[in-house]
Scaffold this active site. Structure first.
Site, short mmCIF file in Angstrom:
data_model
loop_
_atom_site.label_atom_id
_atom_site.label_comp_id
_atom_site.label_asym_id
_atom_site.label_seq_id
_atom_site.Cartn_x
_atom_site.Cartn_y
_atom_site.Cartn_z
N ALA A 144 0.84 -1.21 0.00
CA ALA A 144 0.00 0.00 0.00
C ALA A 144 0.87 1.26 0.00
CB ALA A 144 -0.93 0.00 1.21
N TYR A 145 1.96 1.23 0.78
CA TYR A 145 2.85 2.40 0.83
C TYR A 145 3.35 2.72 -0.59
CZ TYR A 145 7.11 5.13 1.46
OH TYR A 145 8.08 6.10 1.34
N LEU A 146 3.86 1.70 -1.28
CA LEU A 146 4.44 1.96 -2.60
C LEU A 146 3.38 2.26 -3.65
CD1 LEU A 146 7.48 -0.46 -2.71
CD2 LEU A 146 7.46 2.01 -2.36
#
Ligand SMILES: NC(=O)c1ccc[n+]([C@@H]2O[C@H](COP(=O)([O-])OP(=O)(O)OC[C@H]3O[C@@H](n4cnc5c(N)ncnc54)[C@H](OP(=O)(O)O)[C@@H]3O)[C@@H](O)[C@H]2O)c1
Length: 233
Positions: A144-146
């Site tokens: 999700a971060y990337l």
């Protein structure tokens, strides 16, 4: 009186955002307005230097709307909008997807739209986001971060198209800039070995890149990899 030719930085209470705000306040004539979530010594220091602080926790409902209202009340013209605020969560963290999408995608998207007039009102203006070099590679545990940082990078191109020629829009995609306090020695060594230039460069290299972008009159829609040569290894 409203600020003219101002720099707006999200998440400037510590580390890179704090360093950038302090550099603008001490090395340039640009007024600085910034968001912070947590009360820290850095926030008080920036206010003492003349910065205008707005408290905002963008996880709270309506926080983005309130922040936009407050910025519009205080700023007449914007020289630069710097999307720095970030959170780095594993996929196992609660609401990881929602939090990171809100901070890295919805917040910059909404600010770029809502503050466009303030940017267009200035003689020249920049939108600069800070994403992450790891977008080019992927990660098994920070999906999700990337994904959110990839969306942030992609918006650079669309907003550059939408706001040219008056507003330039660029992204900085850094690899390691600063370790976190709790990082172990073995983790630090492993991260350093991933780069052709095996140093912890610190926020000065972000400041140099921001200056390069702002001074360059022909650069828009670009993602600048600031990765110590990591992409070649
Ligand atoms: N450090 C690195 O080596 C590195 C590497 C690659 C990319 N980057 C990127 O560079 C930028 C700066 O990095 P950094 O290490 O200085 O980041 P950081 O220390 O994590 O600081 C980010 C700021 O974002 C704010 N923030 C987080 N969640 C928020 C929320 N819900 N509402 C409002 N504010 C919130 C925090 O505010 P409070 O402190 O006030 O809570 C914090 O000051 C980030 O975009 C990061 O992804 C950094």
């Amino acid at each position: 009186m409203q600020l003219k030719n101002a720099i707006l930085i999200s998440g400037a209470g510590q580390r890179i955002g704090y360093y950038l705000a302090k550099q603008f306040l001490t090395q340039t004539d640009y007024p600085v307005i910034f968001s912070y979530r947590t009360e820290r010594a850095g926030v008080a220091e920036l206010v003492r230097l003349g910065g205008v602080a707005i408290q905002a926790d963008f996880n709270q409902p309506d926080a983005i709307d309130s922040f936009i209202t407050e910025v519009k009340a205080r700023v007449g013209r914007l020289r630069a909008l710097i999307h720095n605020a970030s959170v780095w969560l594993d996929d196992s963290a609660p609401a990881s997807f929602e939090q990171q999408m809100r901070l890295h995608v919805e917040l910059p998207y909404r600010l770029n739209q809502a503050l466009c007039e303030l940017l267009q009102a200035n003689e020249s203006a920049d939108i600069i986001s800070i994403s992450d070099a790891k977008v080019a590679r992927g990660s098994a545990h920070q999906i999700a971060y990337l994904a959110s940082k990839a969306a942030l990078q992609n918006m650079t191109k669309s907003f550059a198209l939408a706001y040219a020629p008056r507003v330039k829009v660029n992204d900085i995609a850094p690899a390691l800039i600063m370790f976190n306090e709790g990082d172990t020695e073995s983790y630090r060594q492993q991260r350093l070995q991933q780069n052709l230039i095996p140093i912890e460069p610190g926020p000065e290299v972000i400041w140099q890149t921001i200056n390069y972008i702002m001074q360059n009159t022909y650069l828009t829609g670009q993602v600048i990899r600031l990765d110590g040569g990591q992409s070649l290894v």
